[in-house]
Design a protein around this motif. Structure first.
Motif, PDB file in Angstrom:
ATOM      1  N   VAL A   8       0.829  -1.197   0.000  1.00  0.00           N
ATOM      2  CA  VAL A   8       0.000   0.000   0.000  1.00  0.00           C
ATOM      3  C   VAL A   8       0.865   1.249   0.000  1.00  0.00           C
ATOM      4  CG1 VAL A   8      -1.639   1.343   1.385  1.00  0.00           C
ATOM      5  CG2 VAL A   8      -2.024  -1.095   1.007  1.00  0.00           C
ATOM      6  N   VAL A  65      -6.369   1.518   3.705  1.00  0.00           N
ATOM      7  CA  VAL A  65      -6.976   0.685   2.673  1.00  0.00           C
ATOM      8  C   VAL A  65      -7.114  -0.716   3.261  1.00  0.00           C
ATOM      9  CG1 VAL A  65      -6.749  -0.262   0.343  1.00  0.00           C
ATOM     10  CG2 VAL A  65      -5.885   2.039   0.850  1.00  0.00           C
ATOM     11  N   VAL A 135     -11.426   2.247   1.136  1.00  0.00           N
ATOM     12  CA  VAL A 135     -10.399   3.274   1.241  1.00  0.00           C
ATOM     13  C   VAL A 135     -10.954   4.351   2.171  1.00  0.00           C
ATOM     14  CG1 VAL A 135      -9.012   4.976   0.009  1.00  0.00           C
ATOM     15  CG2 VAL A 135      -9.586   2.797  -1.094  1.00  0.00           C
TER      16      VAL A 135
END
Length: 150
Positions: A8, A65, A135
């Motif tokens: 990420v 996320v 998200v």
């Protein structure tokens, strides 16, 4: 193999930022001629799934996320997040209760959830799990969520 957090931080967020800058404020247009050429030729496909200009960024923002998997027939507890949340339905179908409104969603849909909204995801996919990429834009140091109901 890299960890999900490293993925990420190093790959997903920079890619998301790059895509956002490529797509820009003008629908379907990129600022860079080389990128625009790739898009127009069909060799690079960028689909704008959501443009949210209403949600303000929280102060001192951070991005979280997460992948959520909801088993068939399951409803998550009603909860809130302090910042806006964007749900991308990876697979399956279900509904998202947002401040008392039931929103149907299936694979490929993006569902925006305003900051502070009461939300619960339920799976109506039959025998299949509902998989969601969430998200969240959060303020550092604040709780990620608060459960407000069953």
């Amino acid at each position: 193999m890299i960890s999900p957090l490293t993925f990420v931080r190093r790959l997903f967020l920079p890619a998301l930022a790059a895509i956002a800058s490529v797509v820009g404020a003008m629908p379907g247009r990129a600022d860079d001629k080389a990128l625009q050429s790739l898009i127009e030729s069909g060799r690079l496909k960028v689909d704008r799934l959501l443009a949210d200009e209403k949600s303000a960024l929280p102060p001192n923002p951070s991005v979280l996320v997460v992948r959520v998997e909801v088993a068939p027939g399951t409803v998550e507890p009603v909860h809130t997040h302090p910042g806006p949340e964007y749900l991308y339905i990876l697979s399956g179908s279900g509904s998202i209760l947002i401040d008392g409104h039931d929103v149907s969603a299936r694979a490929g849909d993006v569902v925006p959830v305003p900051a502070g909204a009461r939300k619960a995801i339920s799976n109506r996919s039959g025998p299949d799990p509902l998989r969601v990429l969430a998200v969240l834009l959060l303020e550092r140091g604040k709780p990620v969520l608060s459960v407000v109901g069953p």
